[in-house]
Design a protein around this motif. Sequence first.
Motif, PDB file in Angstrom:
ATOM      1  N   ARG A  52       0.832  -1.196   0.000  1.00 40.75           N
ATOM      2  CA  ARG A  52       0.000   0.000   0.000  1.00 40.75           C
ATOM      3  C   ARG A  52       0.869   1.248   0.000  1.00 40.75           C
ATOM      4  O   ARG A  52       1.970   1.238   0.555  1.00 40.75           O
ATOM      5  N   ASP A  53       0.378   2.307  -0.612  1.00 42.23           N
ATOM      6  CA  ASP A  53       1.105   3.577  -0.588  1.00 42.23           C
ATOM      7  C   ASP A  53       0.797   4.316   0.708  1.00 42.23           C
ATOM      8  O   ASP A  53       0.083   3.797   1.576  1.00 42.23           O
ATOM      9  N   ARG A  54       1.299   5.529   0.838  1.00 36.82           N
ATOM     10  CA  ARG A  54       1.149   6.257   2.103  1.00 36.82           C
ATOM     11  C   ARG A  54      -0.302   6.600   2.428  1.00 36.82           C
ATOM     12  O   ARG A  54      -0.652   6.810   3.582  1.00 36.82           O
ATOM     13  N   SER A  55      -1.170   6.647   1.422  1.00 35.87           N
ATOM     14  CA  SER A  55      -2.588   6.930   1.670  1.00 35.87           C
ATOM     15  C   SER A  55      -3.362   5.677   2.070  1.00 35.87           C
ATOM     16  O   SER A  55      -4.509   5.770   2.487  1.00 35.87           O
ATOM     17  N   LYS A  57      -3.811   3.101  -0.144  1.00 32.53           N
ATOM     18  CA  LYS A  57      -4.302   2.477  -1.373  1.00 32.53           C
ATOM     19  C   LYS A  57      -3.394   1.310  -1.767  1.00 32.53           C
ATOM     20  O   LYS A  57      -2.175   1.433  -1.780  1.00 32.53           O
ATOM     21  N   ILE A  59      -1.385  -0.767  -4.095  1.00 31.25           N
ATOM     22  CA  ILE A  59      -0.774  -0.448  -5.385  1.00 31.25           C
ATOM     23  C   ILE A  59      -0.151  -1.667  -6.059  1.00 31.25           C
ATOM     24  O   ILE A  59       0.114  -1.627  -7.254  1.00 31.25           O
ATOM     25  N   TYR A 133      13.437   3.620  -6.899  1.00 28.49           N
ATOM     26  CA  TYR A 133      12.337   4.582  -6.911  1.00 28.49           C
ATOM     27  C   TYR A 133      12.606   5.613  -7.996  1.00 28.49           C
ATOM     28  O   TYR A 133      13.590   6.359  -7.929  1.00 28.49           O
ATOM     29  N   VAL A 167       5.613   6.050   4.363  1.00 31.47           N
ATOM     30  CA  VAL A 167       5.510   6.142   2.903  1.00 31.47           C
ATOM     31  C   VAL A 167       4.878   4.895   2.290  1.00 31.47           C
ATOM     32  O   VAL A 167       4.599   4.868   1.099  1.00 31.47           O
ATOM     33  N   GLY A 168       4.646   3.870   3.095  1.00 33.24           N
ATOM     34  CA  GLY A 168       4.026   2.671   2.577  1.00 33.24           C
ATOM     35  C   GLY A 168       3.841   1.627   3.659  1.00 33.24           C
ATOM     36  O   GLY A 168       4.308   1.783   4.792  1.00 33.24           O
TER      37      GLY A 168
END
Length: 192
Positions: A52-55, A57, A59, A133, A167-168
Amino acid sequence: MKRVVLLGFILMFSMVFISCSSITVDDYEGRSPELSLEEFFDGDLVAYGIVRDRSGKVIRYFKAALKGEWENGVGSLDEVFWFSDGERETRLWTMESDRQEGYIGTASDVEGTANISVKGNAINLKYKLRIPYKEKEIIVSMNDWMYQVAPGVVINETVLTKWGFQVGKVTLVIMKKNVINDIPDLINQFDR
């Protein structure tokens, strides 16, 4: 009145401070089923997980094959990951018992060493990982928690941070090969 306000402020500050205290592996001492690094990560294992990303979600999805071997307190864990976007990633861990701190782990993409603590049904790894990245490489801090929830089954949650910001997150289930063979028997126990 000033005393009441001051006492209220001190009480509120104390509650905030206590609620922010961090969890340590010692909090899991005595919990079962007991998780042994050397026993669980010995032999063939499979894993399935999400990134998951920082929000929050999702990915990426992935599956992984792991093979562990131990001899005289030194272990190796060979990992191969296949991601939903077609990427394939490998990592070879070397883990060694450190009588005072638990275990120390190393891998080619780990900056320095990983500190591995084990108590009860939990393992905590803390390390810095170099990851690709945007056509370069960055270093992120990894706080990796594993909990054995049944014999041969571990749930793993990892928080990735950079400069103190999340960040994840990675969540996965790791299973020993024999657990997969038990799944049909487990499913047949339901009364349908």
